[in-house]
Design a protein around this motif. Structure first.
Motif, PDB file in Angstrom:
ATOM      1  N   MET A   1      37.455  33.553  22.224  1.00 39.99           N
ATOM      2  CA  MET A   1      37.447  32.603  21.109  1.00 39.99           C
ATOM      3  C   MET A   1      38.720  31.762  21.135  1.00 39.99           C
ATOM      4  SD  MET A   1      34.832  32.906  18.860  1.00 39.99           S
ATOM      5  CE  MET A   1      33.357  33.871  19.108  1.00 39.99           C
ATOM      6  N   LYS A   2      38.585  30.553  21.635  1.00 35.89           N
ATOM      7  CA  LYS A   2      39.765  29.713  21.759  1.00 35.89           C
ATOM      8  C   LYS A   2      39.797  28.662  20.643  1.00 35.89           C
ATOM      9  CE  LYS A   2      42.304  27.477  25.440  1.00 35.89           C
ATOM     10  NZ  LYS A   2      42.215  26.079  25.772  1.00 35.89           N
ATOM     11  N   TYR A   3      38.653  28.044  20.426  1.00 34.25           N
ATOM     12  CA  TYR A   3      38.587  26.963  19.429  1.00 34.25           C
ATOM     13  C   TYR A   3      38.085  27.439  18.071  1.00 34.25           C
ATOM     14  CZ  TYR A   3      39.751  23.556  22.917  1.00 34.25           C
ATOM     15  OH  TYR A   3      40.423  22.844  23.856  1.00 34.25           O
ATOM     16  N   LEU A   4      37.022  28.280  18.116  1.00 30.21           N
ATOM     17  CA  LEU A   4      36.431  28.710  16.852  1.00 30.21           C
ATOM     18  C   LEU A   4      37.398  29.600  16.090  1.00 30.21           C
ATOM     19  CD1 LEU A   4      33.951  28.582  15.064  1.00 30.21           C
ATOM     20  CD2 LEU A   4      33.103  30.642  16.207  1.00 30.21           C
ATOM     21  N   LYS A   5      37.651  29.220  14.863  1.00 31.15           N
ATOM     22  CA  LYS A   5      38.585  29.975  14.025  1.00 31.15           C
ATOM     23  C   LYS A   5      37.839  30.555  12.828  1.00 31.15           C
ATOM     24  CE  LYS A   5      41.847  26.607  15.538  1.00 31.15           C
ATOM     25  NZ  LYS A   5      40.754  25.784  16.128  1.00 31.15           N
ATOM     26  N   PRO A   6      38.492  31.432  12.073  1.00 33.68           N
ATOM     27  CA  PRO A   6      37.815  31.979  10.886  1.00 33.68           C
ATOM     28  C   PRO A   6      37.439  30.857   9.924  1.00 33.68           C
ATOM     29  CG  PRO A   6      39.858  33.157  11.312  1.00 33.68           C
ATOM     30  CD  PRO A   6      39.842  31.997  12.238  1.00 33.68           C
ATOM     31  N   GLU A  73      30.008  22.475   2.396  1.00 32.03           N
ATOM     32  CA  GLU A  73      29.368  23.507   3.227  1.00 32.03           C
ATOM     33  C   GLU A  73      28.863  22.907   4.530  1.00 32.03           C
ATOM     34  OE1 GLU A  73      28.741  26.826   3.602  1.00 32.03           O
ATOM     35  OE2 GLU A  73      30.277  27.025   2.045  1.00 32.03           O
ATOM     36  N   GLU A  74      28.201  21.750   4.400  1.00 28.54           N
ATOM     37  CA  GLU A  74      27.571  21.109   5.555  1.00 28.54           C
ATOM     38  C   GLU A  74      28.624  20.705   6.588  1.00 28.54           C
ATOM     39  OE1 GLU A  74      25.254  17.668   4.419  1.00 28.54           O
ATOM     40  OE2 GLU A  74      25.361  16.959   6.500  1.00 28.54           O
ATOM     41  N   VAL A  75      29.722  20.103   6.117  1.00 28.80           N
ATOM     42  CA  VAL A  75      30.759  19.632   7.041  1.00 28.80           C
ATOM     43  C   VAL A  75      31.441  20.816   7.724  1.00 28.80           C
ATOM     44  CG1 VAL A  75      32.967  18.429   7.192  1.00 28.80           C
ATOM     45  CG2 VAL A  75      31.132  17.456   5.823  1.00 28.80           C
ATOM     46  N   VAL A  76      31.758  21.843   6.940  1.00 28.05           N
ATOM     47  CA  VAL A  76      32.420  23.029   7.513  1.00 28.05           C
ATOM     48  C   VAL A  76      31.514  23.666   8.577  1.00 28.05           C
ATOM     49  CG1 VAL A  76      33.098  25.398   6.951  1.00 28.05           C
ATOM     50  CG2 VAL A  76      33.968  23.491   5.587  1.00 28.05           C
ATOM     51  N   GLU A  77      30.247  23.732   8.246  1.00 26.36           N
ATOM     52  CA  GLU A  77      29.259  24.278   9.181  1.00 26.36           C
ATOM     53  C   GLU A  77      29.270  23.477  10.492  1.00 26.36           C
ATOM     54  OE1 GLU A  77      26.436  27.200   9.818  1.00 26.36           O
ATOM     55  OE2 GLU A  77      27.606  26.893   7.985  1.00 26.36           O
ATOM     56  N   LYS A  78      29.328  22.134  10.363  1.00 25.49           N
ATOM     57  CA  LYS A  78      29.312  21.244  11.528  1.00 25.49           C
ATOM     58  C   LYS A  78      30.571  21.464  12.364  1.00 25.49           C
ATOM     59  CE  LYS A  78      29.183  16.295  12.539  1.00 25.49           C
ATOM     60  NZ  LYS A  78      30.574  15.836  12.527  1.00 25.49           N
ATOM     61  N   TRP A  79      31.710  21.533  11.726  1.00 28.60           N
ATOM     62  CA  TRP A  79      32.952  21.756  12.467  1.00 28.60           C
ATOM     63  C   TRP A  79      32.908  23.065  13.240  1.00 28.60           C
ATOM     64  CZ3 TRP A  79      36.821  20.390   7.941  1.00 28.60           C
ATOM     65  CH2 TRP A  79      36.930  19.004   7.840  1.00 28.60           C
ATOM     66  N   MET A  80      32.389  24.102  12.562  1.00 28.20           N
ATOM     67  CA  MET A  80      32.354  25.418  13.216  1.00 28.20           C
ATOM     68  C   MET A  80      31.404  25.411  14.410  1.00 28.20           C
ATOM     69  SD  MET A  80      32.662  28.048  10.001  1.00 28.20           S
ATOM     70  CE  MET A  80      32.966  29.496  11.008  1.00 28.20           C
ATOM     71  N   THR A  81      30.272  24.717  14.239  1.00 31.18           N
ATOM     72  CA  THR A  81      29.310  24.627  15.345  1.00 31.18           C
ATOM     73  C   THR A  81      29.947  23.900  16.526  1.00 31.18           C
ATOM     74  OG1 THR A  81      27.603  24.445  13.676  1.00 31.18           O
ATOM     75  CG2 THR A  81      26.957  23.884  15.923  1.00 31.18           C
ATOM     76  N   GLU A  82      30.679  22.817  16.225  1.00 27.76           N
ATOM     77  CA  GLU A  82      31.318  22.045  17.301  1.00 27.76           C
ATOM     78  C   GLU A  82      32.362  22.889  18.038  1.00 27.76           C
ATOM     79  OE1 GLU A  82      30.886  17.603  15.282  1.00 27.76           O
ATOM     80  OE2 GLU A  82      32.836  18.608  15.275  1.00 27.76           O
TER      81      GLU A  82
END
Ligand SMILES: [Zn+2]
Ligand SMILES: [Zn+2]
Length: 374
Positions: A1-6, A73-82
């Motif tokens: 896990m390099k990019y994905l953060k909590p 929620e939607e934006v945070v979800e998108k960032w995490m997916t990216e």
């Protein structure tokens, strides 16, 4: 896990953006407006300008805070997916094998793997190789095995190679270019972006409570927004009613008859024209309400088509101005018995169609038959 953060990391980041956009709004509203409209022929008093400006700011802030909450929620979800996709892409990228040094031909060693991201562009991974004999320069390859070759910086005056020297200050990255052949020089400066907004906003936690809605506040906003939307629909409906006032007035003027009233209207009119024993059958109550009827021809000089046409005219004229119509299958005649069906118009949209048809036809018809025929 390099990019994905909590997830908390993204929630914090989103809130920082919210704080920033709200503070920007306050900044915009704190600039005194020019060319204000006159108030009673004179420049508006300062108190009035201030209180109107304050209200406008409160209003804008309310929408900004509310809308930022709704999208959170939607934006945070998108960032995490990216970010998860970046990790996946980075992990999956395979380095090209058998890369040899261009100087000594020794097989080079992979020393670095780096993800390259550019806005709205596909992801890439760059692999860096060094020669075990220490030859310079090393070589670099993309994940599709294409070699990366640095573009030489050329002198705009003599096309000679420029020498680069980088410097950094607190606020800027500076590059000095120098041409060894002709002495040409230039300097390029790049603003350093502040990496942590935390540093730039010591009041973040305080501002967060001011500008970032809690779940409870946000849901309340969602409800308020839905209420506003309902209100808008209502106003639109009033406007629509106003626009079609003639039609709605016509609907109001239609006599809404019960089945009994319908029978009481038609039976005596038929009787007067020598159609006797008028009777309604059992109503068919589905999406639409229809009622069959029978009546007997009592005039010995009238039969078949002549009989049914005469009755049709009586029924149609009688129903004009009511919410009932003779159905399009008309009236049939057999052995002196005439039958047909009547339909009730109940729903507003059906009544609207009914009167629109009548209003649309009215120009070419005498007034008493307005609203009369299907
Ligand atoms: Zn080498
Ligand atoms: Zn030069």
């Amino acid at each position: 896990m390099k990019y994905l953060k909590p997830k908390q990391h993204y929630l914090d980041l989103y809130d920082r953006h919210t704080v920033k956009s709200c503070r920007d709004l306050i900044g915009i509203y704190s600039v005194p407006s020019e060319n204000l409209p006159l108030y009673q022929g004179k420049p508006a008093p300062k108190e009035l300008v201030d209180s109107v400006g304050k209200m406008a700011l409160e209003w804008s802030l309310m929408f900004e805070k509310g809308n930022r909450f709704l999208k959170k929620e939607e934006v945070v979800e998108k960032w995490m997916t990216e970010d998860a996709e970046k990790d996946r892409f980075y992990e999956a990228a395979e380095p090209p094998y058998g890369i040899r040094c261009l100087t000594c031909q020794k097989e080079m060693a992979l020393v670095h793997k780096d993800l390259w991201t550019e806005l709205n562009k596909p992801l890439h991974v760059l692999f860096m190789y060094d020669c075990p004999n220490g030859c310079r320069p090393g070589r670099m390859f993309w994940d599709n095995s294409e070699e990366w070759t640095p573009k030489p910086h050329l002198c705009p005056k003599c096309s000679g190679k420029l020498k680069l020297k980088d410097r950094t200050t607190d606020k800027k990255f500076i590059t000095d270019y120098l041409c060894a052949s002709c002495g040409f020089t230039k300097t390029e400066e790049l603003e350093r972006t502040v990496h942590s907004q935390e540093e730039s906003d010591p009041d973040f936690e305080f501002n967060r409570t001011r500008f970032c809605l809690s779940k409870e506040e946000g849901e309340k906003w969602r409800q308020e927004l839905a209420n506003m939307e309902e209100m808008k629909k209502l106003v639109d409906k009033w406007k629509e009613k106003d626009k079609h006032k003639t039609e709605y007035d016509a609907i109001n003027n239609l006599k809404k008859l019960t089945v009994v009233a319908l029978e009481n209207l038609l039976a005596p009119l038929c009787e007067k024209a020598q159609y006797i024993k008028f009777q309604l059958g059992t109503a068919d109550i589905g999406k639409d309400l229809t009622v069959p009827f029978t009546v007997h021809e009592a005039n010995p000089d009238r039969a078949d088509l002549a009989s049914s046409h005469a009755l049709q005219k009586i029924v149609k004229n009688a129903l004009a101005g009511t919410n009932w119509r003779l159905m399009s299958d008309g009236i049939s005649y057999r052995m002196g018995i005439l039958t047909g069906r009547l339909r009730a118009y109940e729903r507003e949209e059906d009544l609207l169609k009914l009167v629109q048809k009548a209003v649309g036809n009215s120009s070419s018809q005498p007034p008493e038959s307005k609203l009369g025929y299907l």
